[in-house]
Design a protein around this motif. Structure first.
Motif, PDB file in Angstrom:
ATOM      1  N   ASN A 181      51.076  45.125 -87.822  1.00  0.00           N
ATOM      2  CA  ASN A 181      49.870  44.321 -87.598  1.00  0.00           C
ATOM      3  C   ASN A 181      50.027  42.892 -88.109  1.00  0.00           C
ATOM      4  OD1 ASN A 181      49.726  45.728 -90.253  1.00  0.00           O
ATOM      5  ND2 ASN A 181      47.875  44.513 -90.498  1.00  0.00           N
ATOM      6  N   ASN A 188      46.727  41.574 -86.487  1.00  0.00           N
ATOM      7  CA  ASN A 188      45.919  42.681 -85.958  1.00  0.00           C
ATOM      8  C   ASN A 188      45.602  42.587 -84.471  1.00  0.00           C
ATOM      9  OD1 ASN A 188      45.713  43.721 -88.594  1.00  0.00           O
ATOM     10  ND2 ASN A 188      43.783  42.651 -88.982  1.00  0.00           N
ATOM     11  N   ILE A 189      45.587  41.403 -83.898  1.00  0.00           N
ATOM     12  CA  ILE A 189      45.043  41.206 -82.556  1.00  0.00           C
ATOM     13  C   ILE A 189      46.160  41.047 -81.528  1.00  0.00           C
ATOM     14  CG2 ILE A 189      43.480  39.850 -81.126  1.00  0.00           C
ATOM     15  CD1 ILE A 189      42.154  41.244 -83.534  1.00  0.00           C
ATOM     16  N   SER A 191      46.488  41.747 -77.144  1.00  0.00           N
ATOM     17  CA  SER A 191      45.857  42.203 -75.907  1.00  0.00           C
ATOM     18  C   SER A 191      46.848  43.004 -75.076  1.00  0.00           C
ATOM     19  CB  SER A 191      45.328  41.015 -75.115  1.00  0.00           C
ATOM     20  OG  SER A 191      46.382  40.123 -74.793  1.00  0.00           O
ATOM     21  N   LYS A 244      41.740  50.316 -84.964  1.00  0.00           N
ATOM     22  CA  LYS A 244      40.358  49.831 -84.914  1.00  0.00           C
ATOM     23  C   LYS A 244      40.254  48.328 -85.162  1.00  0.00           C
ATOM     24  CE  LYS A 244      37.693  53.940 -86.203  1.00  0.00           C
ATOM     25  NZ  LYS A 244      36.815  54.544 -87.242  1.00  0.00           N
ATOM     26  N   ALA A 245      41.136  47.790 -85.993  1.00  0.00           N
ATOM     27  CA  ALA A 245      41.060  46.366 -86.336  1.00  0.00           C
ATOM     28  C   ALA A 245      41.461  45.456 -85.183  1.00  0.00           C
ATOM     29  CB  ALA A 245      41.940  46.076 -87.556  1.00  0.00           C
ATOM     30  N   ASN A 246      42.070  46.000 -84.142  1.00  0.00           N
ATOM     31  CA  ASN A 246      42.469  45.206 -82.979  1.00  0.00           C
ATOM     32  C   ASN A 246      41.281  45.112 -82.019  1.00  0.00           C
ATOM     33  OD1 ASN A 246      43.696  43.878 -80.888  1.00  0.00           O
ATOM     34  ND2 ASN A 246      45.101  45.549 -80.354  1.00  0.00           N
ATOM     35  N   THR A 247      40.531  44.046 -82.136  1.00  0.00           N
ATOM     36  CA  THR A 247      39.315  43.888 -81.337  1.00  0.00           C
ATOM     37  C   THR A 247      39.586  43.412 -79.914  1.00  0.00           C
ATOM     38  OG1 THR A 247      39.061  41.649 -82.245  1.00  0.00           O
ATOM     39  CG2 THR A 247      37.895  43.433 -83.370  1.00  0.00           C
ATOM     40  N   ALA A 248      40.850  43.194 -79.573  1.00  0.00           N
ATOM     41  CA  ALA A 248      41.186  42.767 -78.207  1.00  0.00           C
ATOM     42  C   ALA A 248      41.247  43.940 -77.242  1.00  0.00           C
ATOM     43  CB  ALA A 248      42.513  42.010 -78.205  1.00  0.00           C
ATOM     44  N   ASN A 250      40.083  48.413 -76.567  1.00  0.00           N
ATOM     45  CA  ASN A 250      38.948  49.311 -76.784  1.00  0.00           C
ATOM     46  C   ASN A 250      39.348  50.782 -76.650  1.00  0.00           C
ATOM     47  OD1 ASN A 250      36.298  50.129 -77.241  1.00  0.00           O
ATOM     48  ND2 ASN A 250      35.743  49.975 -75.072  1.00  0.00           N
ATOM     49  N   GLN A 257      42.542  50.722 -70.285  1.00  0.00           N
ATOM     50  CA  GLN A 257      42.830  50.233 -71.628  1.00  0.00           C
ATOM     51  C   GLN A 257      44.299  50.474 -71.981  1.00  0.00           C
ATOM     52  OE1 GLN A 257      41.043  48.509 -74.055  1.00  0.00           O
ATOM     53  NE2 GLN A 257      39.718  48.159 -72.259  1.00  0.00           N
ATOM     54  N   THR A 294      40.875  54.344 -83.398  1.00  0.00           N
ATOM     55  CA  THR A 294      39.604  54.623 -82.735  1.00  0.00           C
ATOM     56  C   THR A 294      39.507  56.130 -82.519  1.00  0.00           C
ATOM     57  OG1 THR A 294      40.520  54.437 -80.500  1.00  0.00           O
ATOM     58  CG2 THR A 294      39.701  52.403 -81.533  1.00  0.00           C
TER      59      THR A 294
END
Length: 541
Positions: A181, A188-189, A191, A244-248, A250, A257, A294
Motif C-alpha cells: 500500500n 493505498n489508492i 484504480s 478497505k482503505a483503497n477508496t478508488a 468498491n 470492479q 471489504t
C-alpha cells in the motif's frame, strides 16, 4: 488554468516513465522462464521478506519524535513510540522508517549466507517510506525510485553473473514481488488497470514477471510464477483491490470492479493448477482480515481458500509487521465476521483478542476439521517496527508419485457453498505433510539496541527462534497449527508458551516497549543510541 494543470501532469508522468524505463541494472539478466529449464535442483528452502520502507531522509542520532528526520514534529502515536534516539542501523519501536544502512546490511547478509541455498523468494511489498512527515512529503518520483532500488538489490543479490552470457537460464532464482500500500502514490489508492501506476511498476518488476503474464500484470497488478515447473505455483495477489482503505475501488461484488475480476482470475488459475496436479502458495501484502478487506472480498477469498484447501499449502502476507498467525474458518465466512483486529497502540489488548480468536475457532468436532480452516502467516518486517526480521522456510521436497491431487470433475464457481465444496474434497494435502508442504521456518533478526552500540561494525542476522525447537511443530500443516492453538488456549495467558509467543510477536522488543511505557524511561545502558520504537502508520486493521 485547467490546460496548464494538464500540461504539468503530462510532463510529470513523462519524467517518471523516463526514470523507470531507463535500464537501472548494473547487469542485464536474461529472464528465460523456468519452464524452459530442466533438472531443477531443489534446496528445499525459500525466503519470505517484507516491508523494507527505506527512508532517504533518515538521520542518525536525532529524536524519534522527528521521525528520525531531525526537524521536530509531534505525532499522535503512543508516548513510548516518541521516545528514543535514532541509531546508525535503525530505530526499533519508533515512528521512524529504515535507514539505507539497514537495507544494505540485509541484502549483504542474504548474499553471504543464502544466495545459493534458496529455491525462490516471496517478497510482499512496501518498498518505499511512509508518508508520515509534513516536512518531507513523499513525491511520486521518490516512491518509484525506492521501488526500483529494492528491485535492483534483489537482482544483484540473487543473480548469477557468471551465467549471464549463456543462452539458457534462469539467471536468478524466481522472485515473486507483490504491491504494498506504500509502493504507490498516493498510498493505498490505486484504480482499475491498465493505469500509469501499474505501467511504472511493470517496468520496474518486468524481470520477475513470467513471459505471457505481462498483460495480466498491466491490467491488474497480479500474476503467478511456477517456481517449480509443473509442480509448485506461487501467486502474487494485488491485495489493494480488496483493501478497505483503497477508496478508488468498491470491493468484490459488482462484476466490473477490479477486485471481482481478480477473484475470478484467481479462481480460474486455481482450477487450472488443480487440473495439472500442482500445489499453490498464495502471497500478497495486506492479509485477508474481515476488518481490512471489504466484506465481499473477504468472503470470496475465504471461500476460495477453503474450496481449494487440498492444493493451497500456504498463505503468506506482510503489512502488519507483527509476527503471528490467525485462521480463516468456515464459520466466520458464513457469519461474515471473524474479525481479528491489530491495534499497536495497545499491544497487550491485541494479544488478548488474538487468544480469544484462537479459542473461538478451535474445532468442536473432529470430522472434516482441517478442511474448515486456512492458516494466514504474517511475516515480521525489515523496517524496525520491532526488531528487523525475516524468515527462511523449509519445505518438503520428497516427490509423491501417481499424483498428489485428485481432480474434481464437477464444475464449480467461486461462490459455491463452503459446506458443499468441502464435502466434495477428500484430499487432505493442506492437513497432512506431503510433497511441497512447508515444514517449518527459522526466524532471523537483528537486535538493534545492541547493534547501535557499534556503528562501525556491520550487524548480522541471528536466529531468534524456529518452529521446530520453540513450538515443537513437526510441520506447518493446518493440523499442526490447530494443535499449537489448542496448547495455547489450554495452557492460558500465564503459560511460558504464551509468553514466548508474545515475545516473538514483538520480535524481541517486548521488554523494551514496556520500559518505554514507563513515565520516566531511561535507556538500558548509557551508551545506547538506540532505535527505540515504532509501529507502522496504519496498523488498525
Amino acid at each position: 488554468m485547467v490546460v496548464s494543470l494538464q500540461i504539468f501532469y503530462f510532463i510529470a508522468l513523462s519524467f517518471l516513465l523516463s526514470l523507470v524505463i531507463t535500464p537501472f541494472y548494473v547487469f542485464e539478466p536474461k529472464t528465460t522462464p523456468l519452464e524452459d529449464s530442466t533438472n531443477v535442483e531443489l534446496h528445499g528452502n525459500f525466503l519470505h521478506i517484507t516491508d523494507f520502507h527505506p527512508d532517504p531522509n533518515y538521520v542518525s542520532n536525532v529524536t524519534a519524535r522527528s521521525r528520525c528526520h531531525e526537524v521536530f514534529q509531534d505525532t499522535k502515536r503512543p508516548k513510548h513510540m516518541k521516545k528514543g534516539i535514532s541509531g546508525p542501523w535503525g530505530a526499533p519501536a519508533t515512528v521512524c522508517d529504515s535507514p539505507f544502512s539497514l537495507i544494505d546490511t540485509t541484502f549483504e547478509w542474504l548474499e553471504n549466507n543464502w544466495k545459493n541455498k534458496l529455491d525462490f523468494v516471496i517478497w510482499t511489498g512496501d518498498n518505499a517510506r511512509h508518508d508520515n512527515d509534513d516536512n518531507f512529503p513523499r513525491k511520486p518520483e521518490e516512491v518509484f525510485m525506492l521501488n526500483r532500488m529494492i528491485a535492483e538489490k534483489f537482482l544483484k543479490t540473487f543473480g548469477d553473473e557468471n551465467n549471464f552470457r549463456k543462452k539458457r537460464g534462469p539467471h536468478f532464482i524466481p522472485i515473486i514481488p507483490s504491491i504494498g500500500n506504500n509502493d504507490i502514490h498516493p498510498n493505498n489508492i490505486i484504480s482499475s488497470g491498465p493505469n500509469d501506476v501499474l505501467t511504472i511498476l511493470y517496468n520496474i518488476w518486468s524481470p520477475f514477471i513470467p513471459k505471457g503474464q505481462h498483460k495480466t500484470f498491466l491490467n491488474g497488478g497480479y500474476f503467478y510464477t511456477e517456481v517449480i515447473p509443473n509442480k509448485l505455483m506461487v501467486v502474487s495477489l494485488n491485495t489493494l483491490y480488496f483493501y478497505k482503505a483503497n477508496t478508488a475501488v468498491n470491493g468484490c461484488k459488482e462484476a466490473d470492479q477490479p477486485g471481482t475480476i481478480e477473484m475470478k482470475w484467481l479462481n480460474d488459475i486455481l482450477k487450472k493448477a488443480r487440473k495439472r496436479g500442482m500445489k499453490v502458495y498464495l502471497t500478497g501484502h495486506v492479509a485477508p482480515r474481515a476488518k481490512q478487506y471489504t466484506r465481499s472480498c473477504y468472503r470470496r477469498y475465504g471461500r476460495l481458500a477453503l474450496k481449494f484447501h487440498d492444493m493451497i499449502l500456504g498463505h503468506f502476507y506482510g503489512h502488519s509487521n507483527m509476527d503471528h498467525f490467525f485462521f480463516i474458518d468456515a464459520k466466520s465466512i458464513r457469519r461474515q465476521n471473524g474479525k481479528v483486529e491489530t491495534n499497536v497502540y495497545d499491544i497487550d489488548n491485541y494479544t488478548k483478542r488474538l487468544i480469544n480468536h484462537y479459542n473461538k475457532v478451535l474445532p468442536r468436532s473432529r470430522e472434516f476439521v482441517e478442511k474448515e480452516y486456512a492458516v494466514i502467516h504474517i511475516n515480521p518486517s525489515i523496517i524496525p517496527t520491532f526488531f528487523p526480521a525475516l524468515r527462511i522456510f523449509k519445505y518438503n521436497t520428497t516427490v509423491v508419485t501417481k499424483g498428489d491431487i485428485k481432480e474434481d470433475t464437477k464444475k464449480d464457481t467461486i461462490d459455491d457453498d463452503v459446506d458443499s465444496t468441502r464435502r466434495r474434497r477428500r484430499d487432505r494435502s493442506s492437513a497432512t505433510n506431503t510433497f511441497l508442504t512447508p515444514l517449518g521456518y527459522t526466524q532471523y533478526f537483528i537486535n538493534l539496541t545492541h547493534a547501535n552500540l557499534y556503528p562501525n561494525i556491520t550487524p548480522e542476522y541471528t536466529i531468534e527462534y524456529t518452529t521446530w525447537d520453540d513450538y515443537h511443530m513437526k510441520d506447518l500443516t493446518v493440523s499442526s497449527w490447530l494443535q499449537l492453538t489448542q496448547k495455547i488456549v489450554s495452557r492460558g495467558l500465564r503459560s511460558s508458551l504464551w509468553k514466548k509467543i508474545q515475545e516473538h510477536l514483538m520480535v524481541g522488543t517486548r521488554s523494551l516497549i514496556r520500559r518505554k511505557k514507563k513515565k520516566h524511561y531511561e535507556p538500558a545502558e548509557s551508551r545506547e543510541k538506540g532505535p527505540e520504537d515504532y509501529l507502522v502508520s496504519e496498523l488498525a486493521f
